[in-house]
Enzyme design. Structure first.
Site, PDB file in Angstrom:
ATOM      1  CG  HIS A   1      -1.947   0.985   1.326  1.00  0.00           C
ATOM      2  ND1 HIS A   1      -1.686   2.311   1.632  1.00  0.00           N
ATOM      3  CD2 HIS A   1      -3.293   0.887   1.158  1.00  0.00           C
ATOM      4  CE1 HIS A   1      -2.839   2.977   1.646  1.00  0.00           C
ATOM      5  NE2 HIS A   1      -3.827   2.147   1.347  1.00  0.00           N
TER       6      HIS A   1
ATOM      7  CG  ASP B   1       0.312  -2.400   6.238  1.00  0.00           C
ATOM      8  OD1 ASP B   1      -0.588  -2.493   7.100  1.00  0.00           O
ATOM      9  OD2 ASP B   1       0.157  -1.809   5.151  1.00  0.00           O
TER      10      ASP B   1
ATOM     11  CD  GLN C   1      -6.751  -4.857   3.625  1.00  0.00           C
ATOM     12  OE1 GLN C   1      -7.687  -5.633   3.774  1.00  0.00           O
ATOM     13  NE2 GLN C   1      -6.936  -3.570   3.363  1.00  0.00           N
TER      14      GLN C   1
ATOM     15  CB  CYS D   1      -3.640   3.154  -1.718  1.00  0.00           C
ATOM     16  SG  CYS D   1      -4.711   4.583  -1.484  1.00  0.00           S
TER      17      CYS D   1
ATOM     18  CE  LYS E   1      -7.574  -0.664   5.689  1.00  0.00           C
ATOM     19  NZ  LYS E   1      -8.401  -0.160   4.598  1.00  0.00           N
TER      20      LYS E   1
END
Length: 418
Positions: free
Chosen positions: A133, A210, A213, A376, A236
């Site tokens: 991202h 990261d 997700q 993104c 999220k």
């Protein structure tokens, strides 16, 4: 109705999400397939936010009146919940930010201002991947430009996996930090964490993951990951917007300098110098996102009550079914892994020569909400020679019937532009 093994009781779960009952475009029920952008919020989270503002609203930490003490207890209680959710060794390793982007920027700036042995400078290297991202690309580009450090990255194979064939050449003794996504936000690829971290540890590099997700969809155990930093966001994972998390190893947080200065992050202040509070407050300057943290704590309670293993199994079944159904659509090309193996509940695709924005608009007219664009993650689109994709992403309340609605909607798109 299609029955799949491993599915949650979505009929019961969907009752917790008021927005899923909404009808748009002349009575069409919303089919929400944009969960990689943001999830919907259950009543339990909405109620927690309302209760905070109606009964407990005050600034935290410094007040001695009842409301301030209650607000502080709720805010710090949310930190306890997040620490347990990610199996952090200490609650003091959990830093609240406004989103994952701020968390990643926090790490990049700490390393840019750090003393040895953590300092990133012109003699060192930064490693990322081509599937990141933008929030895990731009901060490292800025750090590279500011310090002179060399920025390197892993490429992507034709089937949407990381190309680790040259891992020893990418991660070297000069590498100071390796930062990569656990799950791709555009392709759904689940990356081989152990292989990358093992190589980073061999050369003494720090690792930042990261997990934006990943945290909403699977068990996230920071001790098992063995990374040094883990970033994710609240909105999220059934929580409100405006709240993110950075987890970092205690010894690193003690040694690294703060990114933002202001109230609450100090120990003492004079006109000549300041000393800093211990972590996590050292990295939480100013009034924090109090209500948002309370909402995130409620979201953690909600997800924990269902079980992250159960959510992961549900999403795997939905994703496996969605891959199968989408591959039945003529002229449809999945960007990324074309099986459900080692992939999350996000599917990006192109549909012949029809622009993804046109696909998304026609689907919207049928009540189907998907995301269109480069998400993104523009380097991924450049890698595959496409301007954009249509992205469908699923969550704990997604159903096989919604997958069927998407496939039927895509047939309508093909007929409309055919």
């Amino acid at each position: 109705m299609t029955q799949l093994p491993g599915l949650l009781d979505t009929e019961a779960i969907r009752k917790d999400f008021p927005i899923l009952d909404r009808q748009i475009h002349d009575g069409k029920k919303v089919v929400y397939l944009d969960n990689a952008a943001t999830s919907q919020k259950p009543r339990q989270v909405l109620d927690a936010l309302n209760a905070y503002y109606e009964r407990h609203n005050a600034n935290v930490h410094r007040g001695v009146h009842v409301l301030a003490e209650e607000a502080t207890a709720l805010y710090e209680g949310a930190r306890d919940k997040v620490a347990a959710f990610i199996n952090a060794p200490s609650r003091d390793e959990v830093i609240f930010t406004k989103n994952a982007s701020e968390s990643l920027n926090l790490v990049a700036n700490m390393l840019g201002w750090a003393d040895e042995p953590y300092r990133v400078d012109r003699e060192t290297e930064i490693v990322i991947t081509e599937m990141e991202h933008h929030s895990n690309i731009v901060p490292w580009q800025l750090l590279s430009q500011r310090t002179g450090a060399k920025l390197k990255w892993f490429g992507i194979t034709d089937d949407g996996r990381l190309d680790l064939s040259n891992i020893d050449e990418i991660i070297t003794e000069k590498t100071k930090i390796v930062s990569f996504t656990l799950v791709s936000n555009i392709m759904g690829t689940i990356n081989p964490v152990e292989t990358i971290i093992r190589r980073a540890q061999e050369v003494g590099a720090l690792v930042c993951i990261d997990a934006s997700q990943a945290a909403p969809h699977m068990v996230l155990d920071v001790q098992a990951l063995q990374a040094d930093f883990v970033a994710f966001t609240g909105h999220k994972m059934c929580g409100p917007t405006g709240i993110g998390v950075l987890w970092g190893r205690q010894e690193l947080l003690e040694d690294l300098p703060p990114f933002l200065g202001g109230g609450e992050m100090i120990e003492t202040v004079s006109m000549h110098s300041s000393t800093y509070a211990p972590a996590p407050h050292k990295f939480e300057a100013g009034t924090p996102p109090i209500a948002q943290a309370v909402g995130l704590g409620a979201a953690v309670d909600y997800l924990t009550s269902i079980g992250m293993d159960n959510i992961a199994a549900h999403e795997h079944a939905i994703t496996e079914y969605a891959v199968k159904r989408l591959l039945e659509v003529p002229d449809l090309r999945i960007i990324g892994p074309s099986t459900a193996e080692d992939r999350g509940a996000t599917l990006s695709f192109t549909l012949g020569d029809i622009h993804p924005h046109d696909v998304g608009q026609v689907l919207d007219e049928q009540g189907i909400a998907v995301r269109v664009g480069h998400h993104c993650a523009r380097p991924v689109c450049l890698r595959f020679g496409i301007p954009a994709t249509t992205r469908a992403s699923f969550y704990l309340y997604s159903t096989p019937a919604e997958v069927d609605a998407l496939v039927e909607g895509l047939e309508h798109v093909r007929n409309f532009f055919g």
